[in-house]
Design a protein around this motif. Sequence first.
Motif, PDB file in Angstrom:
ATOM      1  N   LEU A 199       0.840  -1.193   0.000  1.00 30.25           N
ATOM      2  CA  LEU A 199       0.000   0.000   0.000  1.00 30.25           C
ATOM      3  C   LEU A 199       0.875   1.244   0.000  1.00 30.25           C
ATOM      4  N   CYS A 200       0.561   2.192  -0.885  1.00 28.18           N
ATOM      5  CA  CYS A 200       1.402   3.379  -1.007  1.00 28.18           C
ATOM      6  C   CYS A 200       0.605   4.542  -1.592  1.00 28.18           C
ATOM      7  N   GLY A 201       1.298   5.649  -1.772  1.00 27.05           N
ATOM      8  CA  GLY A 201       0.714   6.848  -2.366  1.00 27.05           C
ATOM      9  C   GLY A 201       1.792   7.602  -3.127  1.00 27.05           C
ATOM     10  N   HIS A 202       1.995   8.870  -2.744  1.00 27.17           N
ATOM     11  CA  HIS A 202       3.020   9.773  -3.263  1.00 27.17           C
ATOM     12  C   HIS A 202       2.703  10.377  -4.623  1.00 27.17           C
ATOM     13  N   THR A 203       2.194   9.607  -5.545  1.00 29.40           N
ATOM     14  CA  THR A 203       2.042  10.084  -6.923  1.00 29.40           C
ATOM     15  C   THR A 203       0.873  11.042  -7.110  1.00 29.40           C
ATOM     16  N   HIS A 204      -0.057  11.076  -6.176  1.00 34.57           N
ATOM     17  CA  HIS A 204      -1.310  11.838  -6.322  1.00 34.57           C
ATOM     18  C   HIS A 204      -2.092  11.393  -7.551  1.00 34.57           C
ATOM     19  N   GLY A 205      -1.728  10.240  -8.106  1.00 34.88           N
ATOM     20  CA  GLY A 205      -2.365   9.780  -9.338  1.00 34.88           C
ATOM     21  C   GLY A 205      -2.069  10.671 -10.515  1.00 34.88           C
ATOM     22  N   GLY A 206      -1.130  11.608 -10.322  1.00 36.84           N
ATOM     23  CA  GLY A 206      -0.816  12.608 -11.327  1.00 36.84           C
ATOM     24  C   GLY A 206      -1.329  13.982 -10.947  1.00 36.84           C
ATOM     25  N   GLN A 207      -2.436  14.035 -10.208  1.00 38.93           N
ATOM     26  CA  GLN A 207      -3.098  15.258  -9.722  1.00 38.93           C
ATOM     27  C   GLN A 207      -3.696  16.070 -10.869  1.00 38.93           C
ATOM     28  N   ILE A 208      -2.919  16.432 -11.847  1.00 45.69           N
ATOM     29  CA  ILE A 208      -3.428  17.105 -13.051  1.00 45.69           C
ATOM     30  C   ILE A 208      -3.209  16.154 -14.219  1.00 45.69           C
ATOM     31  N   CYS A 209      -4.310  15.587 -14.706  1.00 41.75           N
ATOM     32  CA  CYS A 209      -4.237  14.536 -15.721  1.00 41.75           C
ATOM     33  C   CYS A 209      -4.983  14.949 -16.985  1.00 41.75           C
ATOM     34  N   PRO A 263      -7.628  14.076 -20.097  1.00 42.05           N
ATOM     35  CA  PRO A 263      -8.896  13.334 -20.107  1.00 42.05           C
ATOM     36  C   PRO A 263      -8.648  11.836 -20.168  1.00 42.05           C
ATOM     37  N   GLY A 264      -9.426  11.096 -19.398  1.00 43.15           N
ATOM     38  CA  GLY A 264      -9.212   9.666 -19.287  1.00 43.15           C
ATOM     39  C   GLY A 264      -8.331   9.304 -18.113  1.00 43.15           C
ATOM     40  N   GLY A 265      -7.847  10.341 -17.382  1.00 43.60           N
ATOM     41  CA  GLY A 265      -7.035  10.092 -16.206  1.00 43.60           C
ATOM     42  C   GLY A 265      -5.575   9.822 -16.484  1.00 43.60           C
ATOM     43  N   PHE A 266      -5.080  10.137 -17.668  1.00 42.60           N
ATOM     44  CA  PHE A 266      -3.679   9.889 -17.992  1.00 42.60           C
ATOM     45  C   PHE A 266      -2.813  10.966 -17.350  1.00 42.60           C
ATOM     46  N   PRO A 267      -1.919  10.585 -16.421  1.00 44.72           N
ATOM     47  CA  PRO A 267      -1.134  11.593 -15.690  1.00 44.72           C
ATOM     48  C   PRO A 267      -0.042  12.215 -16.549  1.00 44.72           C
ATOM     49  N   LEU A 268       0.129  13.530 -16.381  1.00 44.09           N
ATOM     50  CA  LEU A 268       1.237  14.202 -17.053  1.00 44.09           C
ATOM     51  C   LEU A 268       2.560  13.782 -16.430  1.00 44.09           C
ATOM     52  N   THR A 269       2.578  13.632 -15.107  1.00 46.50           N
ATOM     53  CA  THR A 269       3.760  13.167 -14.397  1.00 46.50           C
ATOM     54  C   THR A 269       3.331  12.475 -13.120  1.00 46.50           C
ATOM     55  N   LEU A 270       4.136  11.509 -12.678  1.00 42.55           N
ATOM     56  CA  LEU A 270       3.877  10.823 -11.412  1.00 42.55           C
ATOM     57  C   LEU A 270       4.923  11.174 -10.361  1.00 42.55           C
ATOM     58  N   ASP A 271       5.974  11.897 -10.749  1.00 40.32           N
ATOM     59  CA  ASP A 271       7.040  12.294  -9.829  1.00 40.32           C
ATOM     60  C   ASP A 271       7.571  11.099  -9.055  1.00 40.32           C
ATOM     61  N   ALA A 272       7.786  10.002  -9.728  1.00 33.79           N
ATOM     62  CA  ALA A 272       8.286   8.795  -9.072  1.00 33.79           C
ATOM     63  C   ALA A 272       9.027   7.947 -10.089  1.00 33.79           C
ATOM     64  N   ASP A 273      10.065   7.281  -9.623  1.00 34.13           N
ATOM     65  CA  ASP A 273      10.863   6.409 -10.486  1.00 34.13           C
ATOM     66  C   ASP A 273      10.214   5.027 -10.520  1.00 34.13           C
ATOM     67  N   CYS A 274       9.145   4.929 -11.284  1.00 29.59           N
ATOM     68  CA  CYS A 274       8.406   3.667 -11.385  1.00 29.59           C
ATOM     69  C   CYS A 274       7.619   3.661 -12.690  1.00 29.59           C
ATOM     70  N   PRO A 275       7.267   2.481 -13.187  1.00 28.22           N
ATOM     71  CA  PRO A 275       6.444   2.412 -14.400  1.00 28.22           C
ATOM     72  C   PRO A 275       5.031   2.908 -14.106  1.00 28.22           C
TER      73      PRO A 275
END
Length: 329
Positions: A259-269, A271-283
Motif C-alpha cells: 500500500l502506497c501513495g506519493h504520486t497523487h495519481g498525477g493530480q493534473i491529468c 482526459p481519461g485520467g492519464f497523468p502528465l507526471t507521477l514524480d516517481a521512479d516507477c512504471p
Amino acid sequence: MTARIETPDGTGSAAEDERLDYRLSLRLGSEHARQRLGIEQAFEARLRDREGHFCHVENWYSLHGLVRFCLSVTGLWGRGQRNARALTLQTHRFTLPHLPASFEGFRILHLTDLHVEMDEAALETLIQTVAELDYDLCVLTGDYRKLTWGPIHGALAGMERLRAVLKDEPLAILGNHDSIRMVPGLEDQGYRVLLNEHHRIDRNGDSLYIAGVDDPHFYKVDNLEQAADGIPASAASILLSHTPEIWRAAAHAGYDIYLCGHTHGGQICLPGGFPLTLDADCPRHVGKGAWRHAGMQGYTSAGSGTSVVNVRLNCPPEVTLHTLTRGPQ
C-alpha cells in the motif's frame, strides 16, 4: 552522538532541542536519527538564499502564478479547485488464499498524501468523511505536511484534528514531505509510526503483520529487511511504503500486499485520467490504483490532498477502503 535539530518553529530553547534529540535517538537509534536529520538539514540549507530566505520550487510564487494563469485562461482553475475538495471513497478487495480465517472481511482504511495545511476546506471534508466510515484498521502512508521543509507545527495540528475521529490506533509511516521531527508529536497524538518496523495484529489466535518503511523516495532510508525481521515466511503480510518505487524489491522480499501513495495519481491529468507526471521512479502501471507484480498485490492511492497548487483535473482525491478476503470458500 546525535545530530543537532531545531524545534518545530525554529525558535525553541536549547533544552527543547536536546529533549527532541534524545527522544529521536531512543526511538530510531542514533545512526538512523543522525542520517535522517543530517539529510533534512543539508536539504534545507541548500534552499536558503544569502539572506536566509527559502528558495524552493514550492516557494516560487511565479511558478504558482504561471500554473494558475494557464488554468484560468482555459477556464479550469475554478473547476480544479472544486475537484480538489470533492473527496471520493474508493473500495477495493485483496484476495489472499492464505489469509487467516479470523481476518476474513478485515477492512483497512488507507489515507495518504493529506498535506493537511494546504486547504482548510479539504481537511474538513476529509475529517467528516472518515468519521462516518466503518473499518478495522487505519493506515496512513505519508506526506502530512504541506511543504518539504520548514516548520512542522501546522501539520501536527491538522493531524491532531484528524486523529480525533480515527478509530483505535492508526499505523503511519513518513513521506518525503515529512520531517523526522514529527515522530514524537505524532506518537504523542496516538499514531503508531512504523520506521522500518512491523506491527502484529492478533485475532482469535491468528495474526496479520503490517510492516512500514521510512521514506524511499527522497531520504532513501527504507529498509525492507529490517521491517520484515521477525515476520514468519508463511504469514500474511502488508507493506506500507510512501511511494511505489520499491515495488520490485518488496515483491521479492515476500510481502503479500503493498500500500502506497506519493504520486497523487498525477493530480493534473489528461482526459481519461492519464497523468502528465507521477514524480516517481516507477512504471506507470504501478503509479495509480490496483496492480500486481510477482505474486504481490499493490494499490497506489491518488491521495486526498494536493501539492504545489490546490487543484485536481481528471484525478479526484480519494480515501480507500480495502477489504481482505480468502476468496470463494
